[in-house]
Design a protein around this motif. Structure first.
Motif, PDB file in Angstrom:
ATOM      1  N   ASP A   1      61.958  49.262  24.714  1.00  0.00           N
ATOM      2  CA  ASP A   1      62.728  48.736  23.587  1.00  0.00           C
ATOM      3  C   ASP A   1      63.481  47.458  23.964  1.00  0.00           C
ATOM      4  O   ASP A   1      63.573  46.518  23.174  1.00  0.00           O
ATOM      5  CB  ASP A   1      63.709  49.812  23.110  1.00  0.00           C
ATOM      6  CG  ASP A   1      64.345  49.468  21.775  1.00  0.00           C
ATOM      7  OD1 ASP A   1      63.667  48.844  20.935  1.00  0.00           O
ATOM      8  OD2 ASP A   1      65.520  49.810  21.576  1.00  0.00           O
ATOM      9  N   LYS A   2      63.988  47.408  25.174  1.00  0.00           N
ATOM     10  CA  LYS A   2      64.786  46.263  25.617  1.00  0.00           C
ATOM     11  C   LYS A   2      63.934  45.036  25.921  1.00  0.00           C
ATOM     12  O   LYS A   2      64.363  43.897  25.721  1.00  0.00           O
ATOM     13  CB  LYS A   2      65.596  46.636  26.865  1.00  0.00           C
ATOM     14  CG  LYS A   2      66.745  47.593  26.589  1.00  0.00           C
ATOM     15  CD  LYS A   2      67.438  47.969  27.898  1.00  0.00           C
ATOM     16  CE  LYS A   2      68.552  48.979  27.647  1.00  0.00           C
ATOM     17  NZ  LYS A   2      69.197  49.418  28.919  1.00  0.00           N
ATOM     18  N   LYS A   3      62.702  45.259  26.402  1.00  0.00           N
ATOM     19  CA  LYS A   3      61.940  44.146  26.959  1.00  0.00           C
ATOM     20  C   LYS A   3      60.711  43.725  26.163  1.00  0.00           C
ATOM     21  O   LYS A   3      60.186  42.637  26.361  1.00  0.00           O
ATOM     22  CB  LYS A   3      61.494  44.521  28.380  1.00  0.00           C
ATOM     23  CG  LYS A   3      62.633  44.808  29.334  1.00  0.00           C
ATOM     24  CD  LYS A   3      62.150  45.392  30.656  1.00  0.00           C
ATOM     25  CE  LYS A   3      61.354  44.388  31.460  1.00  0.00           C
ATOM     26  NZ  LYS A   3      60.966  44.909  32.786  1.00  0.00           N
ATOM     27  N   ILE A   4      60.247  44.587  25.248  1.00  0.00           N
ATOM     28  CA  ILE A   4      58.914  44.375  24.683  1.00  0.00           C
ATOM     29  C   ILE A   4      58.806  43.095  23.864  1.00  0.00           C
ATOM     30  O   ILE A   4      57.779  42.404  23.904  1.00  0.00           O
ATOM     31  CB  ILE A   4      58.454  45.607  23.861  1.00  0.00           C
ATOM     32  CG1 ILE A   4      56.957  45.523  23.582  1.00  0.00           C
ATOM     33  CG2 ILE A   4      59.253  45.746  22.580  1.00  0.00           C
ATOM     34  CD1 ILE A   4      56.090  45.610  24.787  1.00  0.00           C
ATOM     35  N   GLN A   5      59.835  42.731  23.102  1.00  0.00           N
ATOM     36  CA  GLN A   5      59.728  41.522  22.282  1.00  0.00           C
ATOM     37  C   GLN A   5      59.550  40.276  23.130  1.00  0.00           C
ATOM     38  O   GLN A   5      58.811  39.364  22.750  1.00  0.00           O
ATOM     39  CB  GLN A   5      60.964  41.386  21.376  1.00  0.00           C
ATOM     40  CG  GLN A   5      60.937  42.289  20.166  1.00  0.00           C
ATOM     41  CD  GLN A   5      61.870  41.809  19.074  1.00  0.00           C
ATOM     42  OE1 GLN A   5      62.291  40.653  19.046  1.00  0.00           O
ATOM     43  NE2 GLN A   5      62.207  42.710  18.159  1.00  0.00           N
ATOM     44  N   ASN A   6      60.218  40.237  24.263  1.00  0.00           N
ATOM     45  CA  ASN A   6      60.080  39.081  25.151  1.00  0.00           C
ATOM     46  C   ASN A   6      58.749  39.088  25.901  1.00  0.00           C
ATOM     47  O   ASN A   6      58.239  38.030  26.277  1.00  0.00           O
ATOM     48  CB  ASN A   6      61.230  39.052  26.169  1.00  0.00           C
ATOM     49  CG  ASN A   6      62.572  38.757  25.519  1.00  0.00           C
ATOM     50  OD1 ASN A   6      62.623  38.029  24.521  1.00  0.00           O
ATOM     51  ND2 ASN A   6      63.631  39.315  26.062  1.00  0.00           N
TER      52      ASN A   6
END
Length: 319
Positions: A208-213
């Motif tokens: 959740d914390k890293k996937i968009q980046n």
């Protein structure tokens, strides 16, 4: 001297061939997609390492000697993997011995397990590409749902019995569900339609914390796993042969699939693709159920049988 034995892994280096229909404008474009089981597995293992969530749990279990027979709720849920365990408590029952035979001791107790929850991105990729050999036609529903979730977009799928009854029952030739009334069957369809568009994607904390980046880099690496070429194109019209109607339904479902963006438009065109489609025509017709006709026939038949049974029950109660 101990001889090294290499055991055969039937999945390793296994080659897959699938069809990817995508509706574009007023046409359905058919792509052939080739990939390797081992390459997909290595890619998902990389994603697991990157985004998995570790956990520790205490489980009540039975033992065979000192070997636990079950990991509890983690046995059947493929989202979890157990890394190791430690026996916390072991209560042995009486050992049974017979002449010339040995029976390992049965016991019960507790184990402490260390494991990991797989990230959803790994599960989605495995479900799409590795789970069912009968799925000649790729269904990218879950990949689209995953993308919609991470970018806060709504799902807007149109429920289609050709695709979604197959997704539910895995194979329309299976016995499947039995229904007691038409209302019962209609409620079943409504539930499937609702779940289709529900945002049921849950991410691990790291995911959740890293996937968009990370998603663009992940998709670039993902694209390297496949060999793709265009093998056909046909217009969407009101009447068409059954095999093209089935491909059209999947083309409509896959039209928002974008994990091969900037790739499909420039892919190689195989002008002999018609012969490839002819070769797989029987597999399409035998493994897909247009409009869920066969599934629905069995459902209605079960309703008829259950209605007859209910009438008998009513007669017995009043007699």
């Amino acid at each position: 001297m101990e001889e090294n034995i290499e055991y055969l892994d039937l999945n390793k280096n296994r080659k897959y061939f699938k069809l990817l229909p995508i509706k574009k404008d007023k046409n359905v474009i058919i792509y052939s997609v080739k990939y390797n089981h081992d390459a997909i597995t290595k890619f998902t293992e990389y994603l697991n390492h990157k985004y998995e969530k570790e956990f520790i749990d205490i489980i009540d279990t039975e033992f065979y000697d000192t070997i636990p027979l079950s990991m509890g709720k983690y046995d059947l849920d493929k989202k979890y993997s157990i890394k190791n365990y430690k026996i916390l408590e072991l209560n042995k029952e009486n050992k049974m011995n017979n002449v010339g035979m040995y029976f390992p001791e049965k016991a019960y107790g507790k184990i402490k397990v260390t494991g990991a929850l797989k990230p959803t991105i790994s599960t989605v990729i495995e479900d799409t590409f590795l789970t069912d050999d009968n799925k000649l036609i790729l269904d990218t529903t879950n990949l689209i749902k995953y993308t919609n979730h991470i970018f806060n977009l709504s799902n807007n799928f149109k429920f289609d019995k050709t695709i979604d009854l197959y997704r539910k029952s895995n194979d329309w030739k299976d016995k499947g569900n039995e229904f007691i009334s038409l209302d019962n069957y209609r409620n079943h369809l409504q539930k499937l339609a609702y779940n289709l568009n529900e945002d049921n994607i849950t991410l691990t904390d790291r995911e959740d914390k890293k996937i968009q980046n990370d998603i663009n880099e992940i998709i670039n690496n993902y694209q390297e796993l496949f060999e793709i070429e265009q093998i056909g194109m046909f217009p969407v019209v009101n009447k068409m042969d059954k095999n093209y109607a089935i491909l059209t339904r999947f083309g409509l479902r896959n039209q928002n699939y974008d994990w091969h963006f900037n790739y499909l438009d420039n892919t190689h065109i195989n002008y002999d693709g018609g012969s490839i489609l002819r070769d797989v025509n029987d597999k399409i017709l035998n493994n897909y159920d247009l409009d869920g006709f066969n599934y629905e026939f069995k459902a209605l038949k079960s309703i008829k049988n259950n209605e007859n049974l209910s009438e008998i029950v009513k007669i017995k109660k009043t007699s």
